[in-house]
Design a protein around this motif. Structure first.
Motif, short mmCIF file in Angstrom:
data_model
loop_
_atom_site.label_atom_id
_atom_site.label_comp_id
_atom_site.label_asym_id
_atom_site.label_seq_id
_atom_site.Cartn_x
_atom_site.Cartn_y
_atom_site.Cartn_z
N ILE A 8 1.99 -51.45 57.12
CA ILE A 8 2.20 -50.23 58.03
C ILE A 8 1.90 -49.14 57.15
N SER A 9 1.38 -48.11 57.72
CA SER A 9 1.27 -46.99 57.03
C SER A 9 2.25 -45.95 57.77
N ALA A 10 2.39 -44.68 57.32
CA ALA A 10 3.51 -43.61 57.77
C ALA A 10 2.71 -43.29 59.29
N MET A 11 3.41 -42.97 59.99
CA MET A 11 3.17 -42.69 61.51
C MET A 11 2.21 -41.22 61.40
N THR B 35 2.26 -37.86 59.26
CA THR B 35 3.52 -37.62 58.37
C THR B 35 3.45 -37.51 56.93
N THR B 36 2.45 -38.33 56.22
CA THR B 36 2.04 -38.11 54.79
C THR B 36 1.72 -36.71 54.60
N ASN B 37 0.97 -35.90 55.26
CA ASN B 37 0.74 -34.59 55.06
C ASN B 37 1.67 -33.78 55.14
N GLY C 159 7.60 -41.63 54.37
CA GLY C 159 6.77 -42.03 55.89
C GLY C 159 6.64 -43.19 56.02
N GLU C 160 6.21 -44.22 54.99
CA GLU C 160 6.17 -45.70 55.28
C GLU C 160 7.47 -46.25 55.37
N LEU C 161 8.62 -45.86 54.81
CA LEU C 161 9.91 -46.25 54.71
C LEU C 161 10.27 -46.00 56.40
N GLY D 173 2.68 -49.96 53.64
CA GLY D 173 1.65 -49.70 52.63
C GLY D 173 1.81 -48.80 51.56
N PHE D 174 0.93 -48.49 50.63
CA PHE D 174 0.93 -47.23 50.09
C PHE D 174 1.99 -47.22 48.75
N ILE D 175 3.13 -47.91 49.04
CA ILE D 175 4.40 -47.42 48.07
C ILE D 175 4.53 -48.59 47.44
N GLY E 235 -2.19 -43.84 45.87
CA GLY E 235 -3.04 -42.91 46.09
C GLY E 235 -3.37 -42.52 47.45
N ARG E 236 -3.70 -41.57 47.86
CA ARG E 236 -3.83 -41.40 49.44
C ARG E 236 -4.57 -42.40 50.15
N GLU E 237 -4.23 -42.78 51.44
CA GLU E 237 -4.88 -43.92 52.08
C GLU E 237 -4.95 -45.10 51.33
N GLY E 238 -3.77 -45.41 50.49
CA GLY E 238 -3.54 -46.51 49.89
C GLY E 238 -3.29 -47.93 50.70
N SER E 239 -2.69 -47.60 51.90
CA SER E 239 -2.34 -48.83 52.66
C SER E 239 -3.30 -49.93 52.63
N ASP E 240 -4.46 -49.66 52.60
CA ASP E 240 -5.48 -50.75 52.64
C ASP E 240 -5.24 -51.54 51.41
N1 ASP Z 1 0.44 -42.66 54.51
C1 ASP Z 1 -0.56 -42.99 53.22
C2 ASP Z 1 -1.77 -41.57 53.53
O1 ASP Z 1 -1.73 -41.12 54.65
C3 ASP Z 1 -1.33 -44.07 53.22
C4 ASP Z 1 -2.19 -44.48 54.12
O2 ASP Z 1 -2.26 -44.11 55.26
O3 ASP Z 1 -2.81 -45.56 53.88
O4 ASP Z 1 -2.42 -41.45 52.61
#
Ligand code: ASP
Ligand code: MG
Length: 421
Positions: free
Chosen positions: A35-38, A41-43, A122-124, A187-189, A201-206
Motif C-alpha cells: 500500500i502507498s501513502a494515502m 501525503t507524500t507531497n 506516509g506509507e507507515l 510500498g516505496f520504503i 523513488g517517487r511512485e515506487g510502490s509498484d
Molecule cells: N507514496 C509514494 C509516492 O507518492 C510512492 C507511491 O505512491 O508509489 O511517490
C-alpha cells in the motif's frame, strides 16, 4: 500467492479503504498487499522535509500536523467508536518519532537521507490504519509488516537499489511463517543494511510489489488503480483514448520508460525475469478485466500508443577541441550524468556533438556547470517528449512537421519528438 498493490488515489479516503476490504474478501488466495501513502501525503511530507531542511521547525511541525489531521479524519470516518482511540493511539509512536526528528538539533546535512526518513511516514501511517481496519472491521485477518525490516537496499537515498538476495530471504521467511491469509506492507520504503530508511523513488510502490512478487515467485501482481487499465494515451492530453487489453513486457517497459504514468518503469524487469503476469485493474470495478501485461500479447493492438513526458531539457554537448564525441568522450560524459543521477530519455549524436534529452531535475544546473569546464554546452528547457508507438503518417505530419519540434527520431514502429511545452 498473489500480490496486490493499492496506490495513493485508491486509499485517499475512508471509502477507498472499505473498498480494499471488499476486494480482499472476494479472493480466497493468500495475498501480500502493498500500500502507498494515502492521497497526496507524500507531497505533503515533502513539504515537511523542505521546511525541516530550511531549519523552519515550527513550519515543519505545522505541516506535519496537517498530515496527521488528514489521517485522523479518515480514522474518524472509518472506525466504530469503540476502536477509534486504539487506532489513533497506534499512530503515536510514529508521531513521536517524526517530531523527534524535527526537533533534533543535529546538523541537517544529508538532504536525501532526511528525505527518506521523513517521507516514509506516509506509507507507515496508511498501512497502520488499513491493516487495523481490515482486522477490526473489514473481516480480513492480516499481519502488518514493516518493510524497512524486510526490503533491504543500498544507500542511494531517494532511489535505492534492492538487494534481492537478502530481501528474498527476509520476505520468504515472513510469508512462510505467517498463518494469516493476508499480509499488509508498505510500498516505496525499505532500509539499508544499517537500518536507515530508504525509498525507491517517487511512485515506487509498484516496484515494491514487483520485488515482493519476484522473491516469492507469486502467481501474479495486480495494481489497483483509479483508471480502467492502461490506456493508449493520457486522457488529460489526448482525445479518444482506448483501453489496451493486453501488452507484452517489452512494450510495457518501453511505455513506462517513455513516461506513461500508469506503472513505475522499474516494475517490469523483476516480473519479466520470473515470468509473472501483471494486471492493472480498476479499483472501482474489480470485476472488469483491466490490462494484462505478460510475456505474450494475445491480442494485436491497432491503436497508436502516445506518451507525453513533461519537464524535459535538451542538452547539446561539444568538446572544445573537436574530438570525436562518440570515440573519445562518451564514457566521460555518461559517467558524469550517472554521478548526478540524470536520466537520459533520448540521445542523438554527430561527429563532434552529443545531444541528450533528460528529465529536468535539481541536479541539472550542477551538471551543466561541470560539463562547461570542458565542453561547449547549449541547452533548451521547458520541453516535452512525445513518444508514439505504432504511429501513422497523419500523426507524423501533425506532430513531427510542426514548428514546435526541436528534435525528431523515428524507427519503423516508434516516433519520438522533443517539443516545446
Ligand atoms: N507514496 C509514494 C509516492 O507518492 C510512492 C507511491 O505512491 O508509489 O511517490
Ligand atoms: Mg502514488
Amino acid at each position: 500467492m498473489k500480490v496486490y498493490k493499492f496506490g495513493g488515489a485508491s486509499v485517499r479516503n475512508a471509502e477507498g479503504v472499505r473498498n480494499i476490504a471488499s476486494i480482499l474478501q472476494k479472493t480466497e488466495d493468500k495475498v501480500f498487499v502493498i500500500i502507498s501513502a494515502m492521497g497526496k501525503t507524500t507531497n505533503a511530507l515533502e513539504g515537511v522535509h523542505e521546511a525541516f531542511m530550511a531549519n523552519r521547525n515550527e513550519r515543519a511541525r505545522e505541516r506535519w500536523r496537517e498530515v496527521l489531521d488528514y489521517h485522523l479524519g479518515i480514522i474518524g470516518q472509518l472506525f466504530a467508536d469503540e476502536h477509534k482511540a486504539t487506532v489513533e493511539n497506534s499512530l503515536l509512536p510514529l508521531t513521536d518519532e517524526i517530531v523527534k526528528i524535527i526537533d533534533n538539533s543535529a546538523e541537517r546535512d544529508d538532504f536525501d537521507k532526511f528525505y527518506d526518513r521523513i517521507v516514509s511516514f506516509g506509507e507507515l501511517m496508511s498501512t497502520t490504519i488499513i491493516s487495523q481496519y481490515l482486522n477490526l472491521q473489514g473481516g480480513v485477518d492480516n499481519l502488518w509488516v514493516d518493510m524497512r525490516q524486510l526490503l533491504v537496499t543500498d544507500s542511494r537515498f531517494r532511489e535505492a537499489g534492492v538487494n534481492y538476495t537478502i530481501t528474498a530471504r527476509n520476505i520468504c521467511e515472513v510469508v512462510g511463517r505467517c498463518d494469516k491469509r493476508v499480509i499488509v506492507g508498505q510500498g516505496f520504503i525499505g532500509a539499508n543494511p544499517s537500518g536507515c530508511t530508504t525509498t525507491l523513488g517517487r511512485e515506487g510502490s509498484d516496484y515494491s510489489a514487483a520485488v515482493v512478487a519476484s522473491v516469492t515467485e507469486a502467481d501474479s501482481v495486480t495494481i489497483w488503480k483509479d483508471v480502467p487499465g492502461i490506456l493508449n494515451a493520457d486522457p488529460k492530453h489526448f482525445d479518444n483514448t482506448v483501453k489496451i487489453p493486453c501488452l507484452n513486457y517489452l512494450d510495457a517497459v518501453e511505455l513506462a520508460h517513455s513516461g506513461a504514468q500508469v506503472i513505475h518503469p522499474k516494475t517490469i524487469k523483476p516480473l519479466q525475469n520470473k515470468n509473472i503476469p501483471l494486471c492493472v485493474k480498476p479499483f472501482g470495478q474489480p470485476d472488469q478485466e483491466g490490462t494484462i501485461i505478460c510475456s505474450q500479447q494475445t491480442q494485436q493492438m491497432n491503436v497508436p500508443i502516445m506518451i507525453l513526458k513533461q519537464n524535459q531539457i535538451l542538452i547539446s554537448i561539444r568538446p572544445n577541441d573537436f574530438s570525436f564525441v562518440l570515440e573519445d568522450k562518451l564514457s566521460e560524459i555518461f559517467s558524469l550524468m550517472g554521478q548526478y543521477r540524470i536520466k537520459i530519455n533520448l540521445i542523438q549524436s554527430s561527429a563532434v556533438s552529443l545531444t541528450v534529452c533528460v528529465d529536468q531535475s535539481r541536479h541539472i544546473d550542477r551538471l551543466i556547470d561541470q560539463l562547461q569546464t570542458e565542453y561547449k554546452v547549449a541547452y533548451n528547457d521547458n520541453l516535452k517528449l512525445l513518444t508514439i508507438r505504432g504511429y501513422d503518417e497523419e500523426l507524423f505530419t501533425r506532430y513531427a512537421d510542426s514548428e514546435d519540434a526541436f528534435l525528431v527520431q523515428r524507427t519503423r514502429r516508434t516516433l519520438r519528438i522533443v517539443l516545446k511545452a
